[in-house]
Design a protein around this motif. Structure first.
Motif, PDB file in Angstrom:
ATOM      1  N   TYR A   1       0.155 -25.445 -73.213  1.00 44.74           N
ATOM      2  CA  TYR A   1       1.289 -24.673 -72.648  1.00 44.74           C
ATOM      3  C   TYR A   1       1.013 -24.319 -71.060  1.00 44.74           C
ATOM      4  O   TYR A   1       0.435 -23.788 -70.427  1.00 44.74           O
ATOM      5  CB  TYR A   1       1.888 -23.666 -73.458  1.00 44.74           C
ATOM      6  N   PRO A   2       1.764 -24.458 -70.375  1.00 50.72           N
ATOM      7  CA  PRO A   2       2.067 -24.216 -68.848  1.00 50.72           C
ATOM      8  C   PRO A   2       2.042 -22.764 -68.898  1.00 50.72           C
ATOM      9  O   PRO A   2       2.791 -21.975 -69.447  1.00 50.72           O
ATOM     10  CB  PRO A   2       3.179 -24.982 -68.242  1.00 50.72           C
ATOM     11  N   VAL A   3       1.127 -22.090 -67.823  1.00 48.95           N
ATOM     12  CA  VAL A   3       0.992 -21.031 -67.184  1.00 48.95           C
ATOM     13  C   VAL A   3       2.124 -20.483 -66.005  1.00 48.95           C
ATOM     14  O   VAL A   3       1.661 -21.185 -65.056  1.00 48.95           O
ATOM     15  CB  VAL A   3       0.268 -20.355 -67.404  1.00 48.95           C
ATOM     16  N   TYR A   4       2.814 -19.832 -66.091  1.00 47.37           N
ATOM     17  CA  TYR A   4       3.910 -19.308 -64.762  1.00 47.37           C
ATOM     18  C   TYR A   4       3.601 -17.803 -64.136  1.00 47.37           C
ATOM     19  O   TYR A   4       3.784 -17.008 -65.608  1.00 47.37           O
ATOM     20  CB  TYR A   4       5.565 -20.092 -64.788  1.00 47.37           C
ATOM     21  N   GLY A   5       3.322 -18.236 -63.243  1.00 47.68           N
ATOM     22  CA  GLY A   5       3.530 -16.721 -62.369  1.00 47.68           C
ATOM     23  C   GLY A   5       4.553 -16.539 -60.895  1.00 47.68           C
ATOM     24  O   GLY A   5       5.176 -17.335 -60.746  1.00 47.68           O
ATOM     25  N   GLY A   6       4.228 -15.658 -60.730  1.00 44.48           N
ATOM     26  CA  GLY A   6       5.019 -15.111 -59.507  1.00 44.48           C
ATOM     27  C   GLY A   6       5.061 -16.801 -58.146  1.00 44.48           C
ATOM     28  O   GLY A   6       5.829 -16.782 -57.466  1.00 44.48           O
ATOM     29  N   ASN A   7       3.875 -17.400 -58.526  1.00 43.01           N
ATOM     30  CA  ASN A   7       3.503 -18.217 -57.408  1.00 43.01           C
ATOM     31  C   ASN A   7       4.039 -20.184 -57.942  1.00 43.01           C
ATOM     32  O   ASN A   7       3.331 -20.750 -57.374  1.00 43.01           O
ATOM     33  CB  ASN A   7       2.699 -18.199 -56.373  1.00 43.01           C
ATOM     34  N   GLY A   8       4.244 -20.219 -58.830  1.00 44.10           N
ATOM     35  CA  GLY A   8       4.265 -20.806 -59.880  1.00 44.10           C
ATOM     36  C   GLY A   8       3.590 -21.626 -61.099  1.00 44.10           C
ATOM     37  O   GLY A   8       3.335 -20.142 -61.829  1.00 44.10           O
ATOM     38  N   LEU A   9       3.017 -22.515 -60.942  1.00 45.97           N
ATOM     39  CA  LEU A   9       1.924 -22.791 -62.300  1.00 45.97           C
ATOM     40  C   LEU A   9       1.012 -22.656 -61.520  1.00 45.97           C
ATOM     41  O   LEU A   9       0.174 -22.792 -60.804  1.00 45.97           O
ATOM     42  CB  LEU A   9       2.574 -24.168 -62.411  1.00 45.97           C
ATOM     43  N   ARG A  10       0.642 -21.796 -62.566  1.00 43.17           N
ATOM     44  CA  ARG A  10      -1.317 -21.135 -62.297  1.00 43.17           C
ATOM     45  C   ARG A  10      -1.627 -21.851 -63.175  1.00 43.17           C
ATOM     46  O   ARG A  10      -3.394 -22.230 -62.475  1.00 43.17           O
ATOM     47  CB  ARG A  10      -0.963 -19.440 -63.247  1.00 43.17           C
ATOM     48  N   GLY A  11      -1.763 -22.345 -64.503  1.00 46.10           N
ATOM     49  CA  GLY A  11      -2.820 -23.282 -64.978  1.00 46.10           C
ATOM     50  C   GLY A  11      -2.273 -22.984 -66.245  1.00 46.10           C
ATOM     51  O   GLY A  11      -0.962 -23.218 -67.051  1.00 46.10           O
ATOM     52  N   TYR A  12      -2.629 -23.595 -67.052  1.00 45.42           N
ATOM     53  CA  TYR A  12      -2.570 -23.941 -68.739  1.00 45.42           C
ATOM     54  C   TYR A  12      -3.386 -22.898 -70.120  1.00 45.42           C
ATOM     55  O   TYR A  12      -4.499 -22.021 -69.580  1.00 45.42           O
ATOM     56  CB  TYR A  12      -3.123 -25.067 -69.095  1.00 45.42           C
ATOM     57  N   THR A  13      -2.259 -22.458 -71.482  1.00 42.63           N
ATOM     58  CA  THR A  13      -2.845 -21.712 -72.318  1.00 42.63           C
ATOM     59  C   THR A  13      -2.779 -22.141 -73.616  1.00 42.63           C
ATOM     60  O   THR A  13      -2.128 -23.675 -73.379  1.00 42.63           O
ATOM     61  CB  THR A  13      -2.868 -20.428 -72.068  1.00 42.63           C
ATOM     62  N   ASP A  14      -3.402 -21.929 -74.136  1.00 38.71           N
ATOM     63  CA  ASP A  14      -3.160 -22.413 -76.324  1.00 38.71           C
ATOM     64  C   ASP A  14      -1.893 -21.544 -76.332  1.00 38.71           C
ATOM     65  O   ASP A  14      -1.889 -21.880 -77.648  1.00 38.71           O
ATOM     66  CB  ASP A  14      -4.729 -22.560 -76.465  1.00 38.71           C
ATOM     67  N   HIS A  15      -1.248 -20.803 -75.969  1.00 41.98           N
ATOM     68  CA  HIS A  15      -0.226 -20.129 -76.607  1.00 41.98           C
ATOM     69  C   HIS A  15       1.288 -19.592 -75.538  1.00 41.98           C
ATOM     70  O   HIS A  15       0.926 -19.851 -74.309  1.00 41.98           O
ATOM     71  CB  HIS A  15      -1.125 -19.030 -77.085  1.00 41.98           C
ATOM     72  N   ALA A  16       1.701 -19.512 -76.497  1.00 40.02           N
ATOM     73  CA  ALA A  16       3.416 -19.514 -75.370  1.00 40.02           C
ATOM     74  C   ALA A  16       3.880 -17.815 -75.168  1.00 40.02           C
ATOM     75  O   ALA A  16       4.128 -17.514 -77.119  1.00 40.02           O
ATOM     76  CB  ALA A  16       4.388 -20.761 -75.855  1.00 40.02           C
ATOM     77  N   ASN A  17       4.765 -17.605 -75.041  1.00 43.64           N
ATOM     78  CA  ASN A  17       5.664 -16.170 -75.020  1.00 43.64           C
ATOM     79  C   ASN A  17       6.758 -16.367 -74.807  1.00 43.64           C
ATOM     80  O   ASN A  17       7.930 -15.383 -74.902  1.00 43.64           O
ATOM     81  CB  ASN A  17       4.841 -15.578 -74.361  1.00 43.64           C
ATOM     82  N   PHE A  18       7.670 -18.064 -74.417  1.00 43.36           N
ATOM     83  CA  PHE A  18       8.932 -18.569 -74.214  1.00 43.36           C
ATOM     84  C   PHE A  18       9.177 -19.897 -75.019  1.00 43.36           C
ATOM     85  O   PHE A  18       7.898 -20.661 -74.157  1.00 43.36           O
ATOM     86  CB  PHE A  18       9.127 -18.465 -72.661  1.00 43.36           C
ATOM     87  N   GLU A  19      10.160 -19.447 -74.819  1.00 48.79           N
ATOM     88  CA  GLU A  19      10.376 -21.768 -75.400  1.00 48.79           C
ATOM     89  C   GLU A  19      12.332 -21.223 -75.151  1.00 48.79           C
ATOM     90  O   GLU A  19      13.051 -20.040 -75.694  1.00 48.79           O
ATOM     91  CB  GLU A  19      10.395 -21.742 -77.235  1.00 48.79           C
ATOM     92  N   GLY A  20      12.599 -22.413 -74.346  1.00 46.76           N
ATOM     93  CA  GLY A  20      14.362 -22.793 -73.753  1.00 46.76           C
ATOM     94  C   GLY A  20      13.890 -22.419 -72.907  1.00 46.76           C
ATOM     95  O   GLY A  20      12.711 -23.761 -72.161  1.00 46.76           O
ATOM     96  N   GLU A  21      14.964 -22.317 -72.496  1.00 48.84           N
ATOM     97  CA  GLU A  21      15.768 -22.894 -71.100  1.00 48.84           C
ATOM     98  C   GLU A  21      15.439 -21.802 -70.126  1.00 48.84           C
ATOM     99  O   GLU A  21      16.106 -20.242 -70.723  1.00 48.84           O
ATOM    100  CB  GLU A  21      16.904 -23.605 -70.871  1.00 48.84           C
ATOM    101  N   CYS A  22      15.371 -21.368 -68.781  1.00 50.16           N
ATOM    102  CA  CYS A  22      15.360 -20.370 -67.726  1.00 50.16           C
ATOM    103  C   CYS A  22      15.103 -20.728 -66.681  1.00 50.16           C
ATOM    104  O   CYS A  22      14.640 -21.224 -66.231  1.00 50.16           O
ATOM    105  CB  CYS A  22      14.130 -19.352 -68.220  1.00 50.16           C
TER     106      CYS A  22
END
Length: 187
Positions: A40-61
């Protein structure tokens, strides 16, 4: 929409928080859990930070950069990801289209709302109070259909340009000396 909205030139006037099912920051994640590879991609204040093995969001935003150099920057996201505490997640309610909100918010220069400190930051509370005008949902969907098709074409062109840039150069055709002789035809 909650009561209290009024009609403006383009549609119903209301506060951003009134047309969202979610308007909140993501959650912190230790840097040790972010890598160059992951599901899963990891998004922060400046965009894509990297990837991780777990998500905390699913859908459109719509993702709004809450802190950092790109504070106030807006991007649309669809899928599963991990949203960090430096990103504000905006999801539409039944009266609005999330992608339309992303387009609208990207025109609002949200960075101007950041605090004037060494590390600029946007407050979710301040964002929620921003007045917006929304056309009816049917019109939002039509606008999104047009803009999304343009975005898709831009993305395809960028991919083609990227692929051309990383492709090995095509061999040059050797220069040939071709002499053409012509005969004069007399009638």
């Amino acid at each position: 929409m909650r009561s209290g909205g009024s009609w403006g030139r383009l549609g119903m006037r209301s506060e951003l928080g009134q047309v969202c099912s979610r308007l909140s920051s993501g959650k912190g994640i230790p840097s040790s859990q972010i890598s160059d590879a992951g599901e899963y991609p990891v998004y922060g204040g400046n965009g894509l930070r990297g990837y991780t093995d777990h998500a905390n969001f699913e859908g459109e935003c719509a993702i709004i950069g809450r802190q950092g150099a790109f504070c106030g920057n807006v991007r649309f996201f669809s899928g599963k990801a991990y949203m960090t505490e430096h990103a504000v997640v905006v999801c539409a309610n039944e009266y609005s289209n999330t992608r339309y909100l992303a387009y609208l918010l990207s025109t609002m220069d949200l960075g101007r709302l950041s605090g004037q400190s060494a590390q600029p930051g946007l407050s979710v509370k301040t964002l929620a109070k921003q007045e917006i005008e929304l056309p009816i949902l049917k019109q939002q969907n039509r606008i999104v259909s047009i803009l999304a098709s343009l975005d898709d074409k831009i993305e395809l062109n960028q991919k083609i340009n990227h692929d051309l840039h990383i492709s090995p150069p095509m061999p040059l055709i050797p220069k040939c000396d071709i002499s053409i002789t012509t005969k004069r035809i007399l009638w």
